[in-house]
Design a protein around this motif. Structure first.
Motif, PDB file in Angstrom:
ATOM      1  N   SER A  13       0.856  -1.191   0.000  1.00  0.00           N
ATOM      2  CA  SER A  13       0.000   0.000   0.000  1.00  0.00           C
ATOM      3  C   SER A  13       0.884   1.231   0.000  1.00  0.00           C
ATOM      4  N   LEU A  14       0.453   2.254  -0.726  1.00  0.00           N
ATOM      5  CA  LEU A  14       1.163   3.525  -0.756  1.00  0.00           C
ATOM      6  C   LEU A  14       0.155   4.652  -0.626  1.00  0.00           C
ATOM      7  N   GLY A  15       0.418   5.587   0.292  1.00  0.00           N
ATOM      8  CA  GLY A  15      -0.473   6.726   0.462  1.00  0.00           C
ATOM      9  C   GLY A  15      -1.898   6.325   0.779  1.00  0.00           C
ATOM     10  N   GLY A  16      -2.064   5.242   1.505  1.00  0.00           N
ATOM     11  CA  GLY A  16      -3.394   4.777   1.862  1.00  0.00           C
ATOM     12  C   GLY A  16      -4.096   3.980   0.780  1.00  0.00           C
ATOM     13  N   LYS A  17      -3.446   3.807  -0.381  1.00  0.00           N
ATOM     14  CA  LYS A  17      -4.038   3.041  -1.472  1.00  0.00           C
ATOM     15  C   LYS A  17      -3.385   1.671  -1.551  1.00  0.00           C
ATOM     16  N   GLN A  18      -4.190   0.649  -1.563  1.00  0.00           N
ATOM     17  CA  GLN A  18      -3.663  -0.703  -1.700  1.00  0.00           C
ATOM     18  C   GLN A  18      -3.410  -0.988  -3.180  1.00  0.00           C
ATOM     19  N   LEU A  19      -2.157  -1.207  -3.522  1.00  0.00           N
ATOM     20  CA  LEU A  19      -1.797  -1.471  -4.917  1.00  0.00           C
ATOM     21  C   LEU A  19      -2.122  -2.898  -5.306  1.00  0.00           C
ATOM     22  N   TRP A  20      -1.784  -3.828  -4.433  1.00  0.00           N
ATOM     23  CA  TRP A  20      -2.120  -5.236  -4.650  1.00  0.00           C
ATOM     24  C   TRP A  20      -1.923  -5.980  -3.334  1.00  0.00           C
ATOM     25  N   SER A  21      -2.563  -7.126  -3.229  1.00  0.00           N
ATOM     26  CA  SER A  21      -2.443  -7.939  -2.018  1.00  0.00           C
ATOM     27  C   SER A  21      -2.621  -9.405  -2.392  1.00  0.00           C
ATOM     28  N   GLY A  22      -2.176 -10.278  -1.500  1.00  0.00           N
ATOM     29  CA  GLY A  22      -2.303 -11.712  -1.740  1.00  0.00           C
ATOM     30  C   GLY A  22      -1.527 -12.189  -2.950  1.00  0.00           C
ATOM     31  N   LEU A  23      -0.429 -11.500  -3.264  1.00  0.00           N
ATOM     32  CA  LEU A  23       0.341 -11.838  -4.463  1.00  0.00           C
ATOM     33  C   LEU A  23       1.318 -12.970  -4.151  1.00  0.00           C
ATOM     34  N   ASN A  24       1.079 -14.096  -4.776  1.00  0.00           N
ATOM     35  CA  ASN A  24       1.977 -15.250  -4.680  1.00  0.00           C
ATOM     36  C   ASN A  24       2.561 -15.504  -6.062  1.00  0.00           C
ATOM     37  N   LEU A  25       3.857 -15.383  -6.163  1.00  0.00           N
ATOM     38  CA  LEU A  25       4.526 -15.527  -7.452  1.00  0.00           C
ATOM     39  C   LEU A  25       5.832 -16.266  -7.259  1.00  0.00           C
ATOM     40  N   GLN A  26       6.018 -17.328  -8.022  1.00  0.00           N
ATOM     41  CA  GLN A  26       7.270 -18.070  -8.013  1.00  0.00           C
ATOM     42  C   GLN A  26       7.869 -18.006  -9.414  1.00  0.00           C
TER      43      GLN A  26
END
Length: 264
Positions: A13-26
């Motif tokens: 999150s930046l500046g109170g804005k969630q950019l992304w969450s729950g990101l699972n990447l291999q």
């Protein structure tokens, strides 16, 4: 398997804005992943988080199964093209050498071993003739070629490219994207390549990470770059048009453009 890069339930999150969450990447060693999406979706911020420049809101970043360390030599970084007007008398060979000692304090020491390494890297990227030129004399394409050399000279396990084709003409885009692809194959480094326009690298890409509206999709280009997938991501009708091997996204304010313009 030891992954070149692993994101575990990552959120930012930046500046109170969630950019992304729950990101699972291999990302496997040698894999080429394109990161694309809308403006403000967190593409560059993702690279900064991997580099340790931005703390994640949640989750972990692992490089080769170990926590990512800021300034670590296991990551090579290729930035957007920008001029180096304040570089003074910095020579092309010195710019490449910064990939070895740019994180150290004081004046870099150029030992015979380092000089051989720089010479070899310049040969690998086809830039030997630029070695003793001031960087202020170089074209945008030449500078980006040197930045690729700077990124790969330490033989990293992961290459992060942050829109390295921006501000380059189509010919230079082709040359630089092919150079990055050649170096990633030679070193077997994994690549995370942020871009507004996937077309110059489409044939090189194994998977796509598409970010939009706080959500994401991961898969092959054929799995992700589809009308129904992007319509779901954006929450509005989005059309993906394929024309003579090129992909054009239309239907959002950001992506309504001529096929030869870059993605926003």
């Amino acid at each position: 398997m030891t992954y070149a890069l692993e994101l575990q339930n990552a959120a930012l999150s930046l500046g109170g804005k969630q950019l992304w969450s729950g990101l699972n990447l291999q990302v496997k060693p040698g894999e080429f992943v394109a990161v694309i999406g809308s403006n403000g979706s967190g593409k560059t911020s993702l690279l900064k988080a991997i580099l340790g420049q931005l703390p994640l809101t949640a989750g972990k970043v692992l490089i080769g199964s170990k926590p990512a360390l800021r300034g670590g030599k296991s990551i090579g970084y290729i930035p957007q093209h920008r001029s180096l007007d304040q570089a003074g008398n910095l020579l092309a060979k010195d710019l490449v050498q910064l990939g070895l000692d740019g994180t150290k304090f004081g004046i870099p020491v150029s030992s015979p071993v380092v000089r051989r390494k720089v010479k070899h890297t310049l040969e690998q990227i086809g830039a030997s003739e630029l070695a003793n030129l001031s960087v202020s004399e170089l074209s945008g394409g030449q500078l980006q070629r040197l930045r690729v050399g700077q990124a790969v000279i330490s033989e990293p396990k992961l290459l992060l490219a942050d829109e390295p084709l921006s501000a380059l003409d189509l010919h230079q885009q082709k040359l630089i994207s092919e150079l990055i692809n050649e170096e990633h194959k030679r070193t077997k480094a994994a690549v995370l390549f942020v871009t507004h326009d996937v077309n110059p690298i489409l044939e090189m890409v194994d998977r796509v990470l598409y970010l939009a509206n706080g959500h994401f999709r991961i898969g092959t280009p054929d799995e992700v770059l589809r009308s129904e997938v992007l319509s779901e991501l954006y929450g509005t009708q989005v059309d993906v048009v394929r024309n003579q091997g090129r992909i054009v996204v239309v239907g959002t304010h950001e992506h309504d453009h001529h096929p030869d313009e870059q993605w926003a």
